[in-house]
Design a protein around this motif. Structure first.
Motif, PDB file in Angstrom:
ATOM      1  N   PRO A  95       0.845  -1.223   0.000  1.00 49.07           N
ATOM      2  CA  PRO A  95       0.000   0.000   0.000  1.00 49.07           C
ATOM      3  C   PRO A  95       0.863   1.249   0.000  1.00 49.07           C
ATOM      4  CG  PRO A  95       0.046  -0.953   2.192  1.00 49.07           C
ATOM      5  CD  PRO A  95       0.819  -1.904   1.315  1.00 49.07           C
ATOM      6  N   LEU A  96       1.700   1.377  -1.020  1.00 48.76           N
ATOM      7  CA  LEU A  96       2.687   2.446  -1.056  1.00 48.76           C
ATOM      8  C   LEU A  96       2.039   3.824  -1.139  1.00 48.76           C
ATOM      9  CD1 LEU A  96       5.697   3.129  -1.138  1.00 48.76           C
ATOM     10  CD2 LEU A  96       5.626   2.835  -3.620  1.00 48.76           C
ATOM     11  N   LEU A  97       0.942   3.924  -1.861  1.00 50.73           N
ATOM     12  CA  LEU A  97       0.277   5.221  -1.994  1.00 50.73           C
ATOM     13  C   LEU A  97      -0.226   5.724  -0.639  1.00 50.73           C
ATOM     14  CD1 LEU A  97      -0.482   7.321  -4.122  1.00 50.73           C
ATOM     15  CD2 LEU A  97      -2.696   6.177  -4.355  1.00 50.73           C
ATOM     16  N   ASN A  98      -0.781   4.814   0.160  1.00 49.30           N
ATOM     17  CA  ASN A  98      -1.234   5.193   1.505  1.00 49.30           C
ATOM     18  C   ASN A  98      -0.063   5.640   2.377  1.00 49.30           C
ATOM     19  OD1 ASN A  98      -3.786   4.510   0.716  1.00 49.30           O
ATOM     20  ND2 ASN A  98      -3.864   2.586   1.816  1.00 49.30           N
ATOM     21  N   TRP A  99       1.047   4.906   2.290  1.00 46.02           N
ATOM     22  CA  TRP A  99       2.209   5.267   3.099  1.00 46.02           C
ATOM     23  C   TRP A  99       2.733   6.651   2.732  1.00 46.02           C
ATOM     24  CZ3 TRP A  99       5.223   0.007   2.335  1.00 46.02           C
ATOM     25  CH2 TRP A  99       4.517  -1.004   3.010  1.00 46.02           C
ATOM     26  N   MET A 100       2.809   6.936   1.449  1.00 49.44           N
ATOM     27  CA  MET A 100       3.330   8.227   1.017  1.00 49.44           C
ATOM     28  C   MET A 100       2.383   9.363   1.397  1.00 49.44           C
ATOM     29  SD  MET A 100       4.991   7.268  -2.696  1.00 49.44           S
ATOM     30  CE  MET A 100       5.674   8.910  -2.902  1.00 49.44           C
ATOM     31  N   GLU A 253      -2.036   2.460   7.627  1.00 54.23           N
ATOM     32  CA  GLU A 253      -1.821   3.703   8.354  1.00 54.23           C
ATOM     33  C   GLU A 253      -0.347   3.980   8.626  1.00 54.23           C
ATOM     34  OE1 GLU A 253      -4.105   3.357  11.877  1.00 54.23           O
ATOM     35  OE2 GLU A 253      -6.056   3.330  10.853  1.00 54.23           O
ATOM     36  N   PHE A 254       0.537   3.129   8.139  1.00 52.06           N
ATOM     37  CA  PHE A 254       1.960   3.317   8.365  1.00 52.06           C
ATOM     38  C   PHE A 254       2.476   4.509   7.561  1.00 52.06           C
ATOM     39  CE2 PHE A 254       3.105  -1.365   9.507  1.00 52.06           C
ATOM     40  CZ  PHE A 254       2.372  -1.223  10.677  1.00 52.06           C
ATOM     41  N   THR A 255       3.585   5.067   8.034  1.00 51.32           N
ATOM     42  CA  THR A 255       4.307   6.061   7.247  1.00 51.32           C
ATOM     43  C   THR A 255       5.265   5.340   6.299  1.00 51.32           C
ATOM     44  OG1 THR A 255       6.016   6.246   8.947  1.00 51.32           O
ATOM     45  CG2 THR A 255       4.145   7.761   9.079  1.00 51.32           C
ATOM     46  N   ALA A 256       5.898   6.089   5.419  1.00 47.42           N
ATOM     47  CA  ALA A 256       6.783   5.476   4.426  1.00 47.42           C
ATOM     48  C   ALA A 256       7.969   4.753   5.072  1.00 47.42           C
ATOM     49  CB  ALA A 256       7.262   6.534   3.438  1.00 47.42           C
ATOM     50  N   PRO A 257       8.706   5.349   6.013  1.00 48.93           N
ATOM     51  CA  PRO A 257       9.811   4.593   6.634  1.00 48.93           C
ATOM     52  C   PRO A 257       9.342   3.336   7.350  1.00 48.93           C
ATOM     53  CG  PRO A 257      10.024   6.927   7.097  1.00 48.93           C
ATOM     54  CD  PRO A 257       8.668   6.742   6.501  1.00 48.93           C
ATOM     55  N   LEU A 258       8.239   3.439   8.087  1.00 50.06           N
ATOM     56  CA  LEU A 258       7.728   2.264   8.792  1.00 50.06           C
ATOM     57  C   LEU A 258       7.222   1.220   7.810  1.00 50.06           C
ATOM     58  CD1 LEU A 258       7.109   0.932  11.493  1.00 50.06           C
ATOM     59  CD2 LEU A 258       4.915   2.124  11.515  1.00 50.06           C
ATOM     60  N   GLY A 259       6.615   1.666   6.712  1.00 45.79           N
ATOM     61  CA  GLY A 259       6.145   0.732   5.702  1.00 45.79           C
ATOM     62  C   GLY A 259       7.277  -0.007   5.022  1.00 45.79           C
ATOM     63  N   VAL A 287       9.853   6.852  -2.512  1.00 43.35           N
ATOM     64  CA  VAL A 287       9.586   7.697  -1.351  1.00 43.35           C
ATOM     65  C   VAL A 287      10.601   8.834  -1.231  1.00 43.35           C
ATOM     66  CG1 VAL A 287       8.476   5.845  -0.064  1.00 43.35           C
ATOM     67  CG2 VAL A 287      10.930   6.242   0.212  1.00 43.35           C
ATOM     68  N   THR A 288      11.662   8.811  -2.036  1.00 40.54           N
ATOM     69  CA  THR A 288      12.589   9.939  -2.041  1.00 40.54           C
ATOM     70  C   THR A 288      12.099  11.090  -2.915  1.00 40.54           C
ATOM     71  OG1 THR A 288      13.865   9.027  -3.897  1.00 40.54           O
ATOM     72  CG2 THR A 288      14.548   8.399  -1.668  1.00 40.54           C
TER      73      THR A 288
END
Length: 313
Positions: A95-100, A253-259, A287-288
């Motif tokens: 779920p990369l879009l949610n993380w970003m 609900e995670f952030t990008a680093p946590l994901g 994510v960069t």
């Protein structure tokens, strides 16, 4: 008759001394402006070498994101088998879009709140004169000496009592009280603003808040952008806080680093995964992009702010 003429200053009596004092040291001039062709070539070679050292991790990440599963860690900068489909498949795998989105929203909240609140406190220390101002400012700076491990548990217990664990609030709510480093940075900028501007506004009936909002803030846009960029980057890369306050929630609900940390565990063979680390590389590369975009838009203010602080000495 009394002599009323003043003794000329050093700059008037010995202009060569003033010129030599304003001139940078010889070694600095030699490094910044090599006169010979060989010196310019050596300087360019050294700069290119350091640029390549900094760009190598990014080039390796880009190459690894275009490789199949079995070639991710072969250290080749040119993939033997190009697999651009990784960039399409990663959206189905994670779920990369949610993380970003979560990371961007939290970073914007954190950067905006800390930049505004630190500016307000810094303006108070820079403009208003009251008993104990130096002592109070010293106490603010002394908080930077406290390691994060010392305050980690008390802060966690405070957020636990508020019932906000598992939400975004702990990730940006602490910025409502400002940051000691950013307060110091903004205070130094405000001290460089001519006090006559504020005094003239006070004569026109401007309030204390008006002095800050109408005069101080427009003049401190470069330093404000610097604080915003620093905090945005710090919040974007903050794995520890997300690990503490969001790890018990849903993966979406995670952030990008946590994901990304979750993806490393998910694809690890020791955890039952198949070793599909190419998707982790694609996610790490994607994510960069927000940080690159933010810096591209704020680079002009960043350079302007650094140059302004340098002119103040």
């Amino acid at each position: 008759m009394t002599n009323t003429l003043q003794t000329p200053g050093v700059a008037q009596a010995r202009p060569e001394l003033a010129a030599s004092a304003a001139r940078p040291p010889r070694w600095r001039r030699a490094l910044s402006q090599p006169k010979t062709l060989a010196g310019r070539v050596i300087l360019a070679a050294v700069l290119v070498l350091f640029a390549l050292l900094f760009l190598y991790p990014f080039a390796w990440l880009l190459a690894a994101s275009l490789k199949p599963r079995g070639e991710v860690f072969d250290n080749a900068l040119i993939p033997k088998t190009f697999t651009p489909g990784n960039y399409a498949e990663v959206w189905n795998q994670l779920p990369l879009l949610n993380w970003m989105f979560n990371s961007v929203a939290i970073a914007l909240l954190a950067a905006t709140t800390v930049a505004v609140m630190s500016s307000v406190v810094a303006f108070g220390f820079a403009y208003f004169r009251f008993p104990g101002r130096g002592l109070l400012f010293g106490l603010v700076l002394a908080t930077m000496m406290l390691p994060g491990a010392v305050t980690m548990i008390p802060i966690y217990l405070i957020w636990k009592e508020t019932g906000l664990l598992g939400t975004w609030v702990p990730l940006w709510g602490m910025n409502l009280f400002g940051s000691a480093f950013y307060i110091f940075l903004q205070r130094q900028f405000f001290l460089g603003v001519p006090r006559e501007l504020f005094e003239a506004a006070r004569l026109d009936g401007c309030s204390a808040w008006g002095l800050f909002w109408r005069i101080a803030m427009p003049l401190s846009i470069p330093s404000f952008i610097i604080v915003f960029l620093f905090e945005f980057q710090a919040s974007w890369n903050n794995l520890q806080a997300a690990l503490i306050y969001l790890n018990a929630g849903s993966v979406d609900e995670f952030t990008a680093p946590l994901g990304i940390a979750y993806a490393m565990t998910k694809y690890s063979p020791s955890a039952g995964g198949q070793g599909d680390y190419q998707y982790v590389m694609v996610a790490s590369l994607l994510v960069t992009l927000p940080m690159l975009i933010i810096f591209a838009f704020g680079q002009r203010y960043f350079v302007e702010g650094v140059a302004t602080q340098g002119r103040k000495g």
